[in-house]
Motif scaffolding. Structure first.
Motif, PDB file in Angstrom:
ATOM      1  N   MET A   5       0.579  -3.979   5.695  1.00 38.99           N
ATOM      2  CA  MET A   5      -0.860  -3.949   5.794  1.00 38.99           C
ATOM      3  C   MET A   5      -1.472  -3.155   4.629  1.00 38.99           C
ATOM      4  SD  MET A   5      -3.409  -4.794   7.685  1.00 38.99           S
ATOM      5  CE  MET A   5      -4.954  -4.325   8.313  1.00 38.99           C
ATOM      6  N   VAL A   6      -0.969  -1.953   4.372  1.00 39.83           N
ATOM      7  CA  VAL A   6      -1.494  -1.130   3.271  1.00 39.83           C
ATOM      8  C   VAL A   6      -1.246  -1.838   1.946  1.00 39.83           C
ATOM      9  CG1 VAL A   6      -1.264   1.060   2.051  1.00 39.83           C
ATOM     10  CG2 VAL A   6      -1.215   1.017   4.543  1.00 39.83           C
ATOM     11  N   LYS A   7      -0.079  -2.414   1.805  1.00 46.89           N
ATOM     12  CA  LYS A   7       0.270  -3.131   0.576  1.00 46.89           C
ATOM     13  C   LYS A   7      -0.723  -4.262   0.314  1.00 46.89           C
ATOM     14  CE  LYS A   7       4.126  -5.830  -1.267  1.00 46.89           C
ATOM     15  NZ  LYS A   7       5.497  -6.262  -0.993  1.00 46.89           N
ATOM     16  N   GLN A   8      -1.055  -5.039   1.322  1.00 51.49           N
ATOM     17  CA  GLN A   8      -1.987  -6.155   1.172  1.00 51.49           C
ATOM     18  C   GLN A   8      -3.387  -5.650   0.815  1.00 51.49           C
ATOM     19  OE1 GLN A   8      -1.493  -7.908   5.008  1.00 51.49           O
ATOM     20  NE2 GLN A   8       0.066  -9.347   4.305  1.00 51.49           N
ATOM     21  N   CYS A   9      -3.810  -4.569   1.461  1.00 54.17           N
ATOM     22  CA  CYS A   9      -5.137  -3.998   1.170  1.00 54.17           C
ATOM     23  C   CYS A   9      -5.228  -3.523  -0.277  1.00 54.17           C
ATOM     24  CB  CYS A   9      -5.448  -2.849   2.120  1.00 54.17           C
ATOM     25  SG  CYS A   9      -5.774  -3.369   3.802  1.00 54.17           S
ATOM     26  N   MET A  10      -4.181  -2.838  -0.744  1.00 55.88           N
ATOM     27  CA  MET A  10      -4.198  -2.328  -2.117  1.00 55.88           C
ATOM     28  C   MET A  10      -4.177  -3.459  -3.129  1.00 55.88           C
ATOM     29  SD  MET A  10      -1.960   1.084  -2.366  1.00 55.88           S
ATOM     30  CE  MET A  10      -2.224   2.461  -1.293  1.00 55.88           C
ATOM     31  N   ARG A  11      -3.376  -4.463  -2.876  1.00 53.17           N
ATOM     32  CA  ARG A  11      -3.276  -5.584  -3.817  1.00 53.17           C
ATOM     33  C   ARG A  11      -4.588  -6.354  -3.945  1.00 53.17           C
ATOM     34  NH1 ARG A  11       2.687  -8.319  -3.511  1.00 53.17           N
ATOM     35  NH2 ARG A  11       3.627  -6.783  -4.884  1.00 53.17           N
ATOM     36  N   GLY A  12      -5.443  -6.276  -2.927  1.00 54.64           N
ATOM     37  CA  GLY A  12      -6.715  -6.968  -2.965  1.00 54.64           C
ATOM     38  C   GLY A  12      -7.890  -6.068  -3.336  1.00 54.64           C
ATOM     39  N   SER A  13      -7.613  -4.855  -3.783  1.00 55.92           N
ATOM     40  CA  SER A  13      -8.674  -3.881  -4.078  1.00 55.92           C
ATOM     41  C   SER A  13      -8.863  -3.685  -5.574  1.00 55.92           C
ATOM     42  CB  SER A  13      -8.334  -2.532  -3.447  1.00 55.92           C
ATOM     43  OG  SER A  13      -8.237  -2.657  -2.055  1.00 55.92           O
ATOM     44  N   LEU A  14     -10.103  -3.452  -5.953  1.00 54.42           N
ATOM     45  CA  LEU A  14     -10.391  -3.117  -7.342  1.00 54.42           C
ATOM     46  C   LEU A  14     -10.465  -1.619  -7.557  1.00 54.42           C
ATOM     47  CD1 LEU A  14     -13.025  -5.829  -8.282  1.00 54.42           C
ATOM     48  CD2 LEU A  14     -10.611  -5.727  -8.891  1.00 54.42           C
ATOM     49  N   VAL A  15     -10.649  -0.864  -6.459  1.00 53.36           N
ATOM     50  CA  VAL A  15     -10.668   0.591  -6.523  1.00 53.36           C
ATOM     51  C   VAL A  15      -9.718   1.110  -5.453  1.00 53.36           C
ATOM     52  CG1 VAL A  15     -12.050   2.682  -6.279  1.00 53.36           C
ATOM     53  CG2 VAL A  15     -13.060   0.658  -7.326  1.00 53.36           C
ATOM     54  N   ILE A  16      -8.788   1.979  -5.852  1.00 49.82           N
ATOM     55  CA  ILE A  16      -7.835   2.590  -4.930  1.00 49.82           C
ATOM     56  C   ILE A  16      -8.005   4.099  -5.022  1.00 49.82           C
ATOM     57  CG2 ILE A  16      -5.399   2.933  -4.380  1.00 49.82           C
ATOM     58  CD1 ILE A  16      -4.903   0.154  -5.672  1.00 49.82           C
ATOM     59  N   VAL A  17      -8.301   4.732  -3.881  1.00 49.30           N
ATOM     60  CA  VAL A  17      -8.460   6.184  -3.820  1.00 49.30           C
ATOM     61  C   VAL A  17      -7.385   6.711  -2.895  1.00 49.30           C
ATOM     62  CG1 VAL A  17      -9.993   8.084  -3.208  1.00 49.30           C
ATOM     63  CG2 VAL A  17     -10.951   5.970  -4.137  1.00 49.30           C
ATOM     64  N   SER A  18      -6.582   7.644  -3.383  1.00 45.39           N
ATOM     65  CA  SER A  18      -5.512   8.213  -2.564  1.00 45.39           C
ATOM     66  C   SER A  18      -5.674   9.720  -2.472  1.00 45.39           C
ATOM     67  CB  SER A  18      -4.153   7.870  -3.156  1.00 45.39           C
ATOM     68  OG  SER A  18      -3.130   8.362  -2.315  1.00 45.39           O
ATOM     69  N   GLY A  19      -5.535  10.235  -1.269  1.00 40.41           N
ATOM     70  CA  GLY A  19      -5.683  11.669  -1.045  1.00 40.41           C
ATOM     71  C   GLY A  19      -4.648  12.220  -0.094  1.00 40.41           C
ATOM     72  N   VAL A  20      -3.461  11.653  -0.076  1.00 38.76           N
ATOM     73  CA  VAL A  20      -2.408  12.119   0.817  1.00 38.76           C
ATOM     74  C   VAL A  20      -1.895  13.467   0.303  1.00 38.76           C
ATOM     75  CG1 VAL A  20      -0.142  11.600   1.792  1.00 38.76           C
ATOM     76  CG2 VAL A  20      -1.769   9.743   1.372  1.00 38.76           C
ATOM     77  N   PRO A  21      -1.994  14.514   1.123  1.00 38.14           N
ATOM     78  CA  PRO A  21      -1.625  15.857   0.655  1.00 38.14           C
ATOM     79  C   PRO A  21      -0.117  16.120   0.700  1.00 38.14           C
ATOM     80  CG  PRO A  21      -2.434  15.995   2.879  1.00 38.14           C
ATOM     81  CD  PRO A  21      -2.557  14.553   2.468  1.00 38.14           C
ATOM     82  N   SER A  22       0.645  15.256   0.067  1.00 36.17           N
ATOM     83  CA  SER A  22       2.102  15.418   0.064  1.00 36.17           C
ATOM     84  C   SER A  22       2.672  14.855  -1.226  1.00 36.17           C
ATOM     85  CB  SER A  22       2.721  14.682   1.255  1.00 36.17           C
ATOM     86  OG  SER A  22       4.125  14.669   1.137  1.00 36.17           O
ATOM     87  N   ASN A  23       3.608  15.563  -1.812  1.00 35.96           N
ATOM     88  CA  ASN A  23       4.267  15.045  -3.011  1.00 35.96           C
ATOM     89  C   ASN A  23       5.366  14.047  -2.646  1.00 35.96           C
ATOM     90  OD1 ASN A  23       6.130  16.798  -1.971  1.00 35.96           O
ATOM     91  ND2 ASN A  23       6.476  17.914  -3.871  1.00 35.96           N
ATOM     92  N   MET A  24       5.595  13.838  -1.353  1.00 33.53           N
ATOM     93  CA  MET A  24       6.592  12.871  -0.896  1.00 33.53           C
ATOM     94  C   MET A  24       6.010  11.447  -0.831  1.00 33.53           C
ATOM     95  SD  MET A  24       9.177  14.792  -0.623  1.00 33.53           S
ATOM     96  CE  MET A  24      10.343  13.706   0.163  1.00 33.53           C
ATOM     97  N   PHE A  25       4.675  11.317  -0.861  1.00 28.62           N
ATOM     98  CA  PHE A  25       4.031  10.009  -0.790  1.00 28.62           C
ATOM     99  C   PHE A  25       3.682   9.528  -2.188  1.00 28.62           C
ATOM    100  CE2 PHE A  25       0.213   7.364  -0.715  1.00 28.62           C
ATOM    101  CZ  PHE A  25       0.631   6.357   0.137  1.00 28.62           C
ATOM    102  N   MET A  26       4.143   8.347  -2.530  1.00 31.14           N
ATOM    103  CA  MET A  26       3.820   7.743  -3.822  1.00 31.14           C
ATOM    104  C   MET A  26       3.387   6.299  -3.596  1.00 31.14           C
ATOM    105  SD  MET A  26       4.287   9.568  -6.564  1.00 31.14           S
ATOM    106  CE  MET A  26       4.935  11.156  -6.955  1.00 31.14           C
ATOM    107  N   VAL A  27       2.324   5.898  -4.267  1.00 26.66           N
ATOM    108  CA  VAL A  27       1.878   4.512  -4.231  1.00 26.66           C
ATOM    109  C   VAL A  27       2.750   3.725  -5.210  1.00 26.66           C
ATOM    110  CG1 VAL A  27      -0.023   2.943  -4.706  1.00 26.66           C
ATOM    111  CG2 VAL A  27      -0.483   5.160  -3.656  1.00 26.66           C
ATOM    112  N   PRO A  28       3.446   2.707  -4.741  1.00 28.71           N
ATOM    113  CA  PRO A  28       4.280   1.908  -5.661  1.00 28.71           C
ATOM    114  C   PRO A  28       3.418   1.206  -6.715  1.00 28.71           C
ATOM    115  CG  PRO A  28       4.886   1.490  -3.374  1.00 28.71           C
ATOM    116  CD  PRO A  28       3.613   2.296  -3.354  1.00 28.71           C
TER     117      PRO A  28
END
Length: 79
Positions: A1-24
């Motif tokens: 679900m997140v993957k599909q949303c990101m692939r269809g977005s022109l603006v991606i804002v990420s604020g996950v407070p962890s260095n373990m999370f990376m957007v592919p």
């Protein structure tokens, strides 16, 4: 679900407070804008996310006041 949303977005804002999370990188579409508002980067900057050939614009960090305003608005929207 997140993957599909990101692939269809022109603006991606990420604020996950962890260095373990990376957007592919493969989830980030061409000609998009990527904004990191977390203290830890949620994007692998070593893979040259700000790649002119893909048309991706990367904003690595927002100011403290901007982040505080975004958090305030998020809490207000949640209520």
């Amino acid at each position: 679900m997140v993957k599909q949303c990101m692939r269809g977005s022109l603006v991606i804002v990420s604020g996950v407070p962890s260095n373990m999370f990376m957007v592919p990188m493969e989830w980030i579409p061409n000609n998009s804008t990527v904004i990191n508002i977390a203290v830890e980067s949620n994007f692998d900057e070593r893979t040259q996310i700000d790649d002119a050939s893909r048309g991706v614009t990367y904003v690595p960090h927002m100011g403290m006041v901007t982040v505080a305003a975004l958090e305030y608005n998020l809490i207000s929207l949640h209520r």
